[in-house]
Design an enzyme around this catalytic site. Structure first.
Site: not given
Ligand code: GRF
Length: 206
Positions: A14-15, A93, A109, A111, A181
């Site tokens: 969860g960073s 998921k 998302n 990545h 990120e």
């Protein structure tokens, strides 16, 4: 002014959720974390959300063994929290078709490599960084893309390059990408929240 309501899906650490939440607290952020959904009751990301009084839902194969009902539960949880955009941030998921139909194209998302390289089935976690190191590439970095029904194949929204050093290990490269990120994801969400158009080029959203 109305704030953009962001729903975040997490599996473990969860960073990125933390980075996004911290960014949402800036007075000019214009977005809020409306809900966090996790498939792993023990996820640090869920603990972080609870600690910060962000509504949390645990929805997994344990709570909903049937995949269609699980998908529907996720969709309903996000709708109930009036989520505008969904971010899968370390969610291990695949999103189900009901959730995708409800929110696409408003699903992002993150990545940990420069897509379209090093993406797709099997490219997750440390395997991504291992593949980058093995390739001899001298740059890596996170990609933010729209989510469709495949892994890592939706339209690329933003990428941020970091160098790959000759003496990098998976861990040192992963840490450098992770730090990027935490810059890139809040920047993209801020941009969406402020109604600016999304750019495709590397780093141009920063
Ligand atoms: C990140 O490296 C992200 O790119 C990938 O999963 C990781 C999640 O990290 N999809 P965290 O849970 O946000 O710390």
């Amino acid at each position: 002014m109305t704030e953009l309501r962001v729903g975040v899906l997490v599996s473990h650490n969860g960073s990125n959720l933390r980075a996004l939440h911290e960014a949402s607290l800036a007075h000019d952020a214009r977005f809020t974390i409306a809900a966090v959904v996790g498939n792993n009751e023990g996820a640090l990301g869920l603990a972080y959300a609870r600690e910060h009084r962000i509504p949390v839902r645990h929805i997994s194969g344990t709570t909903h063994p049937d995949s269609d009902r699980r998908d529907e539960a996720i969709r309903v949880a996000l709708v109930e929290h009036r989520v505008d955009w969904v971010v899968t941030a370390g969610y291990m998921k695949k999103l189900g078709p009901r959730t995708i139909r409800e929110f696409a194209p408003r699903i992002l998302n993150i990545h940990p490599a420069l897509l379209p390289k090093f993406g797709g089935t099997g490219f997750f976690g440390d395997r991504v960084h291992r593949a980058v190191l093995d390739s001899g590439d001298t740059v890596s970095g996170p990609t933010i893309h729209l989510v469709d029904e495949e892994y890592d194949s939706g339209r690329i929204i933003a990428r941020l390059e970091v160098p790959v050093h000759a003496d990098d290990t998976v861990d040192t490269l992963a840490a450098r990408v992770r730090a990027a990120e935490h810059t890139l994801l809040p920047a993209v969400v801020r941009q969406i929240a402020s109604g600016q158009r999304l750019y495709l080029d590397i780093g141009r959203c920063l």
